[in-house]
Design an enzyme around this catalytic site. Sequence first.
Site, PDB file in Angstrom:
ATOM      1  N   THR A 126       0.739  -1.006  -0.202  1.00  0.00           N
ATOM      2  CA  THR A 126       0.402  -0.129  -0.582  1.00  0.00           C
ATOM      3  C   THR A 126       1.070   1.239  -0.247  1.00  0.00           C
ATOM      4  O   THR A 126       2.132   1.436   0.272  1.00  0.00           O
ATOM      5  CB  THR A 126      -0.997   0.138   1.699  1.00  0.00           C
ATOM      6  OG1 THR A 126      -0.254   0.011   2.438  1.00  0.00           O
ATOM      7  CG2 THR A 126      -1.599  -1.542   1.274  1.00  0.00           C
ATOM      8  N   CYS A 127       0.496   2.447  -0.961  1.00  0.00           N
ATOM      9  CA  CYS A 127       1.046   3.273  -0.697  1.00  0.00           C
ATOM     10  C   CYS A 127       0.830   4.184   1.130  1.00  0.00           C
ATOM     11  O   CYS A 127       0.189   4.395   1.214  1.00  0.00           O
ATOM     12  CB  CYS A 127       0.981   4.871  -1.590  1.00  0.00           C
ATOM     13  SG  CYS A 127       1.709   6.190  -1.558  1.00  0.00           S
ATOM     14  N   VAL A 128       2.273   4.496   1.304  1.00  0.00           N
ATOM     15  CA  VAL A 128       2.642   4.915   3.143  1.00  0.00           C
ATOM     16  C   VAL A 128       1.807   6.437   2.748  1.00  0.00           C
ATOM     17  O   VAL A 128       0.921   6.389   3.532  1.00  0.00           O
ATOM     18  CB  VAL A 128       3.720   4.874   3.204  1.00  0.00           C
ATOM     19  CG1 VAL A 128       4.551   5.987   2.237  1.00  0.00           C
ATOM     20  CG2 VAL A 128       3.607   5.321   4.780  1.00  0.00           C
TER      21      VAL A 128
ATOM     22  N   ALA B 252      -1.840   6.040   2.210  1.00  0.00           N
ATOM     23  CA  ALA B 252      -2.707   5.061   3.833  1.00  0.00           C
ATOM     24  C   ALA B 252      -2.537   6.258   4.419  1.00  0.00           C
ATOM     25  O   ALA B 252      -4.010   5.882   5.253  1.00  0.00           O
ATOM     26  CB  ALA B 252      -2.151   4.035   3.484  1.00  0.00           C
TER      27      ALA B 252
END
Length: 130
Positions: A79-81, A84
Amino acid sequence: MTLNYVLVVNGPVYGTQAARSAYQFALALLAQGHQLSRIFFYQEGVQNGSALTVPASDEFDLVAAWQQLSITHSIELQTCVAAALRRGVVGKQEATQNMLSADNLATGFEQAGLGGLAEAMLTADRVIQF
């Protein structure tokens, strides 16, 4: 000819067909003998990595399906930090860094920056976005 694919999932876990279509596409790729090295969840797609998603008992559990797909086929789920964190999907490390009392990133998912996506794209034959 076997190809290496990377999927980018922008659709949320529920509410649109994007994430479910990505999952079905992944199954079809693997059934045809292609390689799927990474699935990168971006924008609303990061919700696919939430451990707090509880579908109704008669609904398909897409988060669990992603987890099983990852285990069975050794596929990285990222997941794109930044996306997210904005949407309340927080890993252990980010919870500690931001002094939060809990995390909720589902088992099997990891958080990464856009560099993780760029790295995967360099080695992929095809990148498909949902």
